[in-house]
Design a protein around this motif. Structure first.
Motif, PDB file in Angstrom:
ATOM      1  N   ASP A  36       0.834  -1.205   0.000  1.00 19.76           N
ATOM      2  CA  ASP A  36       0.000   0.000   0.000  1.00 19.76           C
ATOM      3  C   ASP A  36       0.869   1.255   0.000  1.00 19.76           C
ATOM      4  O   ASP A  36       0.547   2.245  -0.652  1.00 19.76           O
ATOM      5  CB  ASP A  36      -0.917   0.009   1.226  1.00 19.76           C
ATOM      6  CG  ASP A  36      -2.021  -1.045   1.124  1.00 19.76           C
ATOM      7  OD1 ASP A  36      -2.177  -1.621   0.029  1.00 19.76           O
ATOM      8  OD2 ASP A  36      -2.706  -1.276   2.135  1.00 19.76           O
ATOM      9  N   GLU A  37       1.975   1.217   0.757  1.00 17.61           N
ATOM     10  CA  GLU A  37       2.875   2.375   0.806  1.00 17.61           C
ATOM     11  C   GLU A  37       3.473   2.649  -0.573  1.00 17.61           C
ATOM     12  O   GLU A  37       3.588   3.794  -0.997  1.00 17.61           O
ATOM     13  CB  GLU A  37       4.015   2.151   1.811  1.00 17.61           C
ATOM     14  CG  GLU A  37       3.629   2.317   3.269  1.00 17.61           C
ATOM     15  CD  GLU A  37       2.912   1.100   3.828  1.00 17.61           C
ATOM     16  OE1 GLU A  37       2.704   0.105   3.085  1.00 17.61           O
ATOM     17  OE2 GLU A  37       2.533   1.144   5.021  1.00 17.61           O
ATOM     18  N   ALA A  40       0.852   4.210  -2.765  1.00 18.26           N
ATOM     19  CA  ALA A  40       0.649   5.614  -2.403  1.00 18.26           C
ATOM     20  C   ALA A  40       1.780   6.466  -2.970  1.00 18.26           C
ATOM     21  O   ALA A  40       1.551   7.568  -3.489  1.00 18.26           O
ATOM     22  CB  ALA A  40       0.592   5.772  -0.885  1.00 18.26           C
ATOM     23  N   ASN A  41       2.983   5.921  -2.907  1.00 13.24           N
ATOM     24  CA  ASN A  41       4.130   6.648  -3.434  1.00 13.24           C
ATOM     25  C   ASN A  41       3.982   6.889  -4.937  1.00 13.24           C
ATOM     26  O   ASN A  41       4.250   7.981  -5.432  1.00 13.24           O
ATOM     27  CB  ASN A  41       5.413   5.864  -3.136  1.00 13.24           C
ATOM     28  CG  ASN A  41       6.636   6.694  -3.429  1.00 13.24           C
ATOM     29  OD1 ASN A  41       6.704   7.863  -3.047  1.00 13.24           O
ATOM     30  ND2 ASN A  41       7.591   6.114  -4.133  1.00 13.24           N
ATOM     31  N   PHE A  44       0.316   9.152  -5.361  1.00 12.36           N
ATOM     32  CA  PHE A  44       0.122  10.458  -4.720  1.00 12.36           C
ATOM     33  C   PHE A  44       1.390  11.276  -4.478  1.00 12.36           C
ATOM     34  O   PHE A  44       1.360  12.501  -4.562  1.00 12.36           O
ATOM     35  CB  PHE A  44      -0.582  10.280  -3.371  1.00 12.36           C
ATOM     36  CG  PHE A  44      -1.980   9.728  -3.470  1.00 12.36           C
ATOM     37  CD1 PHE A  44      -2.939  10.385  -4.222  1.00 12.36           C
ATOM     38  CD2 PHE A  44      -2.337   8.561  -2.802  1.00 12.36           C
ATOM     39  CE1 PHE A  44      -4.236   9.892  -4.309  1.00 12.36           C
ATOM     40  CE2 PHE A  44      -3.622   8.063  -2.887  1.00 12.36           C
ATOM     41  CZ  PHE A  44      -4.577   8.719  -3.641  1.00 12.36           C
ATOM     42  N   ASN A  45       2.485  10.617  -4.078  1.00 20.28           N
ATOM     43  CA  ASN A  45       3.658  11.405  -3.691  1.00 20.28           C
ATOM     44  C   ASN A  45       4.300  12.084  -4.896  1.00 20.28           C
ATOM     45  O   ASN A  45       4.388  11.501  -5.971  1.00 20.28           O
ATOM     46  CB  ASN A  45       4.695  10.526  -2.984  1.00 20.28           C
ATOM     47  CG  ASN A  45       4.265  10.209  -1.563  1.00 20.28           C
ATOM     48  OD1 ASN A  45       3.309  10.791  -1.056  1.00 20.28           O
ATOM     49  ND2 ASN A  45       4.965   9.293  -0.922  1.00 20.28           N
ATOM     50  N   ARG A  46       4.736  13.320  -4.692  1.00 20.47           N
ATOM     51  CA  ARG A  46       5.349  14.068  -5.788  1.00 20.47           C
ATOM     52  C   ARG A  46       6.636  14.732  -5.300  1.00 20.47           C
ATOM     53  O   ARG A  46       6.774  15.028  -4.114  1.00 20.47           O
ATOM     54  CB  ARG A  46       4.379  15.151  -6.297  1.00 20.47           C
ATOM     55  CG  ARG A  46       3.148  14.590  -6.993  1.00 20.47           C
ATOM     56  CD  ARG A  46       3.492  13.846  -8.278  1.00 20.47           C
ATOM     57  NE  ARG A  46       2.344  13.214  -8.920  1.00 20.47           N
ATOM     58  CZ  ARG A  46       2.006  11.919  -8.787  1.00 20.47           C
ATOM     59  NH1 ARG A  46       2.733  11.111  -8.018  1.00 20.47           N
ATOM     60  NH2 ARG A  46       0.954  11.423  -9.410  1.00 20.47           N
ATOM     61  N   THR A  47       7.541  14.987  -6.233  1.00 21.06           N
ATOM     62  CA  THR A  47       8.826  15.568  -5.872  1.00 21.06           C
ATOM     63  C   THR A  47       8.683  17.044  -5.522  1.00 21.06           C
ATOM     64  O   THR A  47       9.276  17.531  -4.571  1.00 21.06           O
ATOM     65  CB  THR A  47       9.827  15.385  -7.028  1.00 21.06           C
ATOM     66  OG1 THR A  47       9.786  14.010  -7.423  1.00 21.06           O
ATOM     67  CG2 THR A  47      11.240  15.721  -6.582  1.00 21.06           C
ATOM     68  N   ASN A  48       7.883  17.772  -6.311  1.00 24.16           N
ATOM     69  CA  ASN A  48       7.527  19.163  -5.998  1.00 24.16           C
ATOM     70  C   ASN A  48       8.739  20.015  -5.627  1.00 24.16           C
ATOM     71  O   ASN A  48       8.751  20.675  -4.580  1.00 24.16           O
ATOM     72  CB  ASN A  48       6.499  19.168  -4.852  1.00 24.16           C
ATOM     73  CG  ASN A  48       5.805  20.497  -4.679  1.00 24.16           C
ATOM     74  OD1 ASN A  48       5.627  21.246  -5.647  1.00 24.16           O
ATOM     75  ND2 ASN A  48       5.423  20.816  -3.456  1.00 24.16           N
TER      76      ASN A  48
END
Ligand SMILES: Cc1cc2nc3c(=O)[nH]c(=O)nc-3n(C[C@H](O)[C@H](O)[C@H](O)COP(=O)(O)OP(=O)(O)OC[C@H]3O[C@@H](n4cnc5c(N)ncnc54)[C@H](O)[C@@H]3O)c2cc1C
Ligand SMILES: [Zn+2]
Lengths: 93, 416
Positions: A36-37, A40-41, A44-48
């Motif tokens: 799941d992690e 999610a990475n 959803f996760n972004r470098t931004n």
């Protein structure tokens, strides 16, 4: 607002384009194996980053084609424009 | 700290207002604190205040890279409301609204909280149905919310064009009468002064440039004014949240986008409530100085430039001229941008991070001013106890892998 040099149409106003977010996010090769992690990475996760950002743009009010842009997110200066599938170019902000 | 009152005003008048005590000290950083709060916006300053006041912390520092309130706190259109759709949001924003209602007294600082009412317009059948659903859901959560017909909208806000054949016809609206506006700078200054009076060291021009982490645990921060040790650190830096996360070696579901606002020249009173339209993405109120304060949409690309695109301004002014025809006669005096931290579900992230002792409060995006006191309070509780406050718990970072998103993006479309 900035000018974007479409690889197919040449320099046009930013309003003709749409930014489609961070580039080079590869779809997982074996989705079933992801935790799941890890999902999610990917989803959803972004470098931004504050600095050079590699991102996808589409010329949706022009040729409707996609391409990649390297842009400094502090100055909004475009540092490189390259085609989908090409590797990240080496750029300095 | 001397108390502000009619008497202190009179006393200081005798010395031509030249001897007012400074509102807060300007101390040098100590080598170590129990808790460091990074970010001197309303949320960070409020957190420091509640840590000292509610949780008895005596040894707290707040580090701000620029000046207090120079981030989104001092750049926003100051709309305050609590009419959110989902239970988790309603509880958190209503907690904030209740604190707003007593904030000036609590801080002994006039934050000019004005419950002038916040109206949300419906322009088509879909808007109207969605608005009705929301109003009832919100009322079930015990939060005030009413429906207005087009005729009632015209009565409350006569400058709006409610004609059925206008470009954006108004079918009706919802209104939260307890909502309104506040003075953004005063919120930052009021919290700063009250926190300082309780012993918090507020340190400006002090940028955090690195986080000291050993064996997965926070030990302190590197700053432009030297290294400072701390047992716990709270990151409250809005648009710069990913930059701080990067220092700690993790990524977050956050992107930073420019969001703009502008004000007109000052005119006589024409609008005594806040009016918002999600469909055309306009929100407007009138300041006490008489300027129309107009909020626009955000750019969709990542940027830290604090400068939005001109076409966004053009779009919003076009829409506003249709909604409020008299606006075409106004001049716009100033325009600016802030960098907002946007999450995929448009809800904030409050709580633990992968680093032990490092906590984060971010993701308020385009609409966190209204939450300032509530956010600060629940984050202070979280930092004090090391465990999430009950109202903060659903907003933990791990919701992005548990799947329990709080989808205010779908619910509200716009979140100012
Ligand atoms: C144009 C605009 C209109 C808006 N309108 C509304 C509205 O009507 N209603 C509403 O509810 N919300 C609105 N918002 C959103 C609202 O402004 C924010 O959600 C809220 O103010 C965030 O407060 P904060 O304290 O978390 O962040 P900020 O006020 O941005 O404070 C963060 C601080 O962290 C500091 N910082 C960053 N990096 C570092 C570092 N490395 N070291 C030290 N300090 C650092 C920054 O300098 C900054 O002062 C609007 C925002 C904008 C830009
Ligand atoms: Zn093109």
């Amino acid at each position: 607002m900035f000018l974007i040099d479409c690889p197919w149409c040449g320099p046009r106003q930013q309003t003709e384009f749409h930014c489609q977010g961070e580039a080079h996010i590869a779809r997982p090769k074996d989705p079933d194996a992801l935790s799941d992690e890890e999902w999610a990475n990917y989803v959803f996760n972004r470098t931004n980053p504050k600095g050079v950002h590699f991102e996808r743009w589409v010329h949706n009010h022009g040729c409707r084609r996609w391409f990649n842009v390297a842009r400094d997110t502090v100055t909004d200066r475009i540092l490189a424009i390259y085609r989908m599938g090409e590797k990240r170019p080496k750029v300095k902000s | 700290m001397s108390k502000y009152s009619i008497f202190s005003l009179a006393r200081n008048a005798l010395s031509y207002h030249e001897d007012w005590q400074r509102a807060w000290r300007s101390p040098d950083p100590k080598p170590e604190y129990d808790i460091i709060v990074i970010g001197g916006g309303g949320h960070g300053l409020g957190t420091a205040y509640y840590l000292a006041k509610e949780f008895g912390y005596k040894n707290v520092a707040l580090l701000e890279k620029g000046w207090l309130g120079g981030g989104n706190t001092g750049r926003n259109t100051t709309i305050v409301r609590s009419n959110y759709l989902w239970d988790e949001s309603a509880a958190l924003y209503e907690h904030a609204l209740k604190l707003w209602e007593g904030l000036s007294q609590e801080l002994n600082f006039n934050v000019m909280f004005s419950q002038r009412g916040v109206m949300n317009l419906a322009h088509n059948l879909h808007d109207w149905r969605e608005l009705n659903r929301r109003v009832h859901a919100i009322r079930l959560n015990g939060i005030d919310s009413e429906i207005l017909t087009a005729a009632q909208v015209k009565k409350e806000a006569p400058i709006f064009n409610v004609s059925p054949d206008s470009r954006y016809p108004i079918m009706g609206a919802s209104i939260q009468r307890r909502g309104g506006t506040a003075r953004h700078d005063a919120v930052a200054w009021g919290y700063a002064r009250a926190a300082d009076a309780r012993g918090v060291d507020i340190i400006q021009n002090c940028e955090v440039t690195g986080l000291t982490i050993r064996n997965g645990k926070i030990e302190g921060v590197e700053t432009t004014r030297g290294a400072i040790r701390a047992k716990r650190v709270g990151v409250v830096v809005a648009g710069h949240s990913s930059v701080l996360a990067d220092m700690a070696g993790f990524r977050m579901p956050v992107e930073s986008n420019p969001l703009q606002a502008l004000v007109s020249d000052p005119i006589k009173p024409v609008l005594d409530c806040v009016v918002m339209s999600s469909a055309v993405h306009v929100y407007v109120s009138q300041s006490d100085k008489g300027e129309l304060v107009i909020g626009a949409g955000s750019d969709l690309h990542v940027s830290y430039s604090q400068r939005g695109s001109f076409d966004i301004v053009e779009g919003i002014m076009g829409a506003l001229c249709e909604l409020v025809p008299m606006v075409s006669r106004l001049k716009m005096m100033r325009q600016w941008g802030g960098i907002v931290d946007v999450t995929p579900d448009r809800s904030p992230i409050i709580g633990k991070t992968p680093i032990d002792g490092l906590f984060v409060n971010c993701g308020w995006g385009t609409g966190g001013f209204k939450a300032t006191p509530g956010s600060a309070h629940v984050f202070a509780a979280t930092l004090a106890k090391g465990e999430p406050h009950r109202l903060a718990e659903p907003f933990a970072l791990d919701r992005f892998h548990s799947g329990r998103l709080i989808d205010e993006a779908g619910a509200a479309a716009v979140a100012h």
